[in-house]
Design an enzyme around this catalytic site. Structure first.
Site, PDB file in Angstrom:
ATOM      1  CB  SER A   1      -0.880  -0.024   1.058  1.00 38.88           C
ATOM      2  OG  SER A   1      -1.869   1.130   1.226  1.00 38.88           O
TER       3      SER A   1
ATOM      4  CG  ASP B   1      -3.532   4.049  -1.205  1.00 33.99           C
ATOM      5  OD1 ASP B   1      -4.292   3.801  -2.245  1.00 33.99           O
ATOM      6  OD2 ASP B   1      -3.917   3.167  -0.226  1.00 33.99           O
TER       7      ASP B   1
ATOM      8  CG  ASP C   1      -2.837  -0.490  -2.343  1.00 34.55           C
ATOM      9  OD1 ASP C   1      -3.036   0.539  -1.820  1.00 34.55           O
ATOM     10  OD2 ASP C   1      -3.626  -1.476  -1.535  1.00 34.55           O
TER      11      ASP C   1
END
Length: 455
Positions: A99, A243, A245
């Site tokens: 992430s 963000d 991902d």
């Protein structure tokens, strides 16, 4: 000696530094364990743009195939694109991403068929136990017939599914700046936005898991400064930041001001309730008072939950909720297998803005009614002791309500705050909201003085 996975197996996913904390050897064991725990005969696997992602996801696929499961590799994708593949193909899935974490990290987000979450209580602890055992005793025995590994591109189908859920055909032309943060938004946005009446100004669309421009974590105000400046310089209608991902989306208005995720939750909730009158909307306990107010005003039923995607998804499944939102800009949709997708939330914002003539700041003003502190972290060794001291200070005061659904929530007529311990760090997280700025600052400072008091 068995691998110690206590530092990398979190509440909802696997996450750690590569190769110091985990590597392709362990990834292969995770693939085998995932197949064994889910009893899957076929799975789908995707990955983000981090340098270690192709190798780790490939190893996971080999481990899964060794135990007899057929593996569909969808390659580079956003996390919500992996959820789409899991939902539309009705297969368990694994997404390789860390992430918004720094470049040296990687991880695995796993789900069962239909994008149902895999967390500590829904298979992750069993997966960890198997991987630890096999790392000590050796890999499990291979299936009599190994599974196949094939590749499939799901990006176009993912984009088509999202655009079928939000009517953007009649919106006015909009100029939108998108900061992908060198993450997977640079992969998904061009396809999703193709054919829409949008003048797209891309920022940092080059896929680069070393994050050369800024961290791909828009929750930190420092990481949206470039976007804010570009929106103002371009005279754009709005800005979007994804963000790493690309499962979370943050919104900036035409003035370059950040729009609260609670305001976005309220806006999308109103739109979803227009489609499904009387529906249930999930919100975590840190979202603004505005959210349940707007839900009730639009004839819906608000349901308050703990923070965290596994709690939201569980409550959505239990209540049949049509939508859910968190303060961290995770947005969940019944029409998306109860999974979170920032991209679908972004399309709702574009549809709402493009369906009327006013600026975004004016549109969201009715959904942004209170003054919030944002999340304030304090490093505290004795989390329980400090929380107890705060509770003791406010307990028993007239007009004060206290609940402990998730951490400590204290509420009065014109303010509330929540104090929660971090699951992974010696931190207490404080969120305060009030009807005016002076009251918010007073309560914020009073609680912080208690939390940060020296012995």
């Amino acid at each position: 000696m068995a691998a110690d996975l206590s530092q990398i197996v979190k509440a909802y996913d696997v996450r750690g530094v590569v190769p110091e904390q985990w590597d392709e050897t362990l990834a292969e064991l995770f693939g085998a364990a995932f197949v064994q725990v889910t009893a899957a005969d076929a799975i789908v696997v995707g990955h983000d743009m981090r340098p270690s992602s192709p190798g780790l996801s490939g190893a996971f696929a080999r481990g899964a195939a060794r135990l007899g499961a057929d593996v569909t590799l969808i390659g580079l994708c956003s996390t919500d694109q992996l959820y789409f593949a899991s939902g539309s193909l009705d297969l368990p899935g694994a997404m390789f991403t860390a992430s918004h974490n720094p470049a040296q990290y990687n991880g695995i987000k796993m789900c069962r068929a239909g994008a149902a979450p895999v967390g500590q209580d829904t298979g992750l602890s069993e997966i960890r136990t198997l991987v630890e055992r096999w790392s000590d005793e050796g890999a499990p025995e291979a299936a009599a017939t190994a599974g196949t590994i094939t590749e499939r591109d799901t990006l176009a189908d993912y984009a088509a599914h999202l655009k079928a859920l939000v009517d953007l055909a009649a919106i006015r032309p909009l100029k939108v700046v998108v900061d992908a943060g060198n993450g997977m938004g640079g992969h998904t946005v061009p396809t999703v936005f193709a054919g829409l009446p949008l003048d797209l100004v891309p920022m940092y669309f080059e896929l680069d898991g070393t994050f050369p421009n800024h961290e791909a974590n828009p929750l930190d105000p420092a990481n949206i400064v470039d976007l804010q400046a570009r929106v103002r310089a371009e005279g754009a209608d709005l800005g979007l930041a994804f963000d790493g991902d690309a499962d979370r989306c943050f919104v900036v208005d035409e003035r370059g001001e950040a729009v609260s995720p609670s305001a976005i939750t309220a806006l999308v909730a109103a739109r979803e309730l227009a489609k499904t009158p009387g529906g249930t909307i999930i919100h975590n306990l840190i979202t603004s008072w505005s959210v349940p107010e707007v839900v009730r005003e639009n004839g819906g039923k608000p349901v308050r939950t703990r923070v965290g995607h596994s709690f939201i998804k569980e409550e959505m499944a239990k209540t049949g909720a049509i939508f859910g939102g968190e303060h961290s800009a995770h947005y969940y949709f019944r029409d998306f297998w109860n999974a979170d997708t920032g991209m679908l939330a972004a399309l709702h914002v574009l549809a709402a803005l493009g369906g009327q003539d006013g600026p975004l700041s004016e549109l969201v003003s009715s959904y942004d009614r209170y003054v919030g502190s944002g999340e304030i972290n304090s490093t505290v060794s004795d989390q329980a002791g400090r929380t107890a001291a705060v509770k003791a200070t406010f307990a028993g005061q007239d007009g004060i309500g206290i609940d402990e659904l998730d951490g400590l929530t204290v509420a009065a007529d014109d303010w509330w705050f929540n104090l929660r311990p971090s699951n992974t760090e010696p931190l207490l997280r404080l969120n305060v909201e009030a009807r005016d700025g002076a009251t918010m600052a007073k309560i914020r400072d009073e609680v912080l003085d208690l939390v940060r008091a020296t012995d």
